[in-house]
Motif scaffolding. Structure first.
Motif, PDB file in Angstrom:
ATOM      1  N   HIS A 115       4.611  -7.239   1.936  1.00 23.31           N
ATOM      2  CA  HIS A 115       3.374  -7.198   1.151  1.00 23.31           C
ATOM      3  C   HIS A 115       2.169  -7.525   2.019  1.00 23.31           C
ATOM      4  N   ASN A 116       2.282  -8.553   2.851  1.00 22.88           N
ATOM      5  CA  ASN A 116       1.148  -8.959   3.674  1.00 22.88           C
ATOM      6  C   ASN A 116       0.857  -7.968   4.800  1.00 22.88           C
ATOM      7  N   LEU A 117       1.818  -7.143   5.149  1.00 27.01           N
ATOM      8  CA  LEU A 117       1.587  -6.081   6.135  1.00 27.01           C
ATOM      9  C   LEU A 117       1.226  -4.765   5.459  1.00 27.01           C
ATOM     10  N   ASN A 118       0.951  -4.827   4.162  1.00 25.80           N
ATOM     11  CA  ASN A 118       0.587  -3.624   3.395  1.00 25.80           C
ATOM     12  C   ASN A 118       1.681  -2.569   3.445  1.00 25.80           C
ATOM     13  N   TRP A 119       2.912  -2.997   3.651  1.00 26.95           N
ATOM     14  CA  TRP A 119       4.074  -2.102   3.678  1.00 26.95           C
ATOM     15  C   TRP A 119       3.982  -1.069   4.801  1.00 26.95           C
ATOM     16  N   ARG A 120       3.186  -1.363   5.814  1.00 29.39           N
ATOM     17  CA  ARG A 120       3.079  -0.480   6.974  1.00 29.39           C
ATOM     18  C   ARG A 120       4.060  -0.971   8.038  1.00 29.39           C
TER      19      ARG A 120
END
Length: 340
Positions: free
Chosen positions: A181-186
């Motif tokens: 989540h904190n990596l924006n799913w990237r």
């Protein structure tokens, strides 16, 4: 984007079918997927094999790489002490030991460190919970292995190489969700490894470069992961500098000539600055011992320490989990914690 709180993890409702897709790159998600498959490397110790990418493809990768970097103030915060550089180093050292134990590919090593740095740059880790750093390292390595390895071990089995704390699968899974989540799913980060074949090909006048240059370039990149200095440069810049350094060392081509062939995608000044740092840190000509730097006599069975019980705040309690044995262990650890 608001950081994903550990306290709200039980309310997480993300669909994990989108774990490795870039939500804001729907039109070009296939590009990143193709890049990851193209830069998949052999096992450590083997000669790397790379396909040759077009100039247009490299240009797109250069544009995409900025979406997979730590926040711009991350390096500054590490240098001035706002973030714990020792904790980061310990996490990376442990991940590389596990990497060596399972003989993961080189890209997996890069991805695990990339996930760690990106997460630390956006999430304030609680200083009163030292076990959280180990849990984060396990989650980052687990996600990297799932993304890159064809046969990834279970998350429980990753906890080897003198792991200070041991976590159950449910706890690790929830920490993975926090990271995602904190990596924006990237998760399909563009790494320096994606550029090496193209840059060496260009330096070699569009001909196949010696395999030794490929291996040495990968070695330089892996050697750079443990420290913080190379965080100043983007993946394409690190790859270009590594390629020029190894070709210059081998007297394959003159430095100025080599750099002139790469300036379509990377600025000359940035290449020179990165090369200077590579030489200063003596990253070239040294084997990537970080990836295999623990004694064969070291016990691979981790011990469950006092304090890991706090990790229960990340897990759902269920009747199946509340066995007599686990309850007994929790009481012992809680009692010990009160004594401390």
């Amino acid at each position: 984007m608001t950081p994903f709180s550990l306290d709200s993890i039980l309310l997480c409702g993300e669909d994990n079918s989108s774990v490795f897709n870039d939500s804001d790159c729907r039109g070009s998600s296939s590009l990143l997927q193709q890049a990851q498959s193209l830069v998949r490397l052999e096992r450590p110790g083997d000669e790397p094999m790379f396909p040759v990418l077009s100039n247009e493809y490299i240009g797109e990768l250069v544009e995409k790489e900025r979406h997979h970097l730590p926040k711009c103030d991350y390096l500054k915060r590490l240098r001035n002490g706002d973030l714990d550089i020792v904790t980061r180093k310990e996490a990376i050292d442990w991940m590389f030991k596990v990497h060596s134990h399972y003989k993961f590919g080189h890209l997996c090593a890069y991805l695990s460190v990339n996930y760690l740095d990106r997460f630390l740059s956006v999430y304030d880790m609680p200083k009163d919970r030292p076990w959280m750093n180990q849990l984060l390292a396990v989650a980052c390595l687990s996600l990297a292995a799932k993304n890159e390895e064809t046969e990834a071990p279970l998350s429980l089995d990753l906890q080897v190489a003198e792991a200070r704390f041991v976590f159950d699968a449910k706890t690790i899974k929830r920490m993975e969700l926090v990271v995602l989540h904190n990596l924006n799913w990237r998760m399909q980060s563009v790494s320096p490894l994606a550029y090496i074949d193209h840059f060496l090909w260009k330096i070699s006048d569009n001909s196949v470069p010696p395999r030794s240059l490929l291996s040495k370039s990968v070695q330089v990149i892996l050697n750079s992961l443990g420290g913080i200095e190379m965080l100043e440069f983007r993946p394409s810049e690190v790859a270009a500098a590594a390629a020029v350094c190894v070709t210059a060392e081998a007297e394959f081509v003159q430095i100025e000539e080599a750099i002139s062939k790469l300036t379509q995608h990377v600025q000359k000044e940035r290449i020179l600055n990165c090369m200077e740092l590579i030489n200063e840190l003596k990253l070239i000509g040294v084997s990537a011992k970080r990836v295999a730097n623990f004694s064969s006599g070291t016990s691979m069975q981790p011990q469950s320490p006092i304090g890991v019980i706090e990790a229960a705040c990340l897990s759902c309690n269920s009747p199946q989990n509340n066995t007599a044995e686990s309850n007994k262990r929790r009481k012992i650890e809680a009692s010990s914690s009160r004594q401390v």
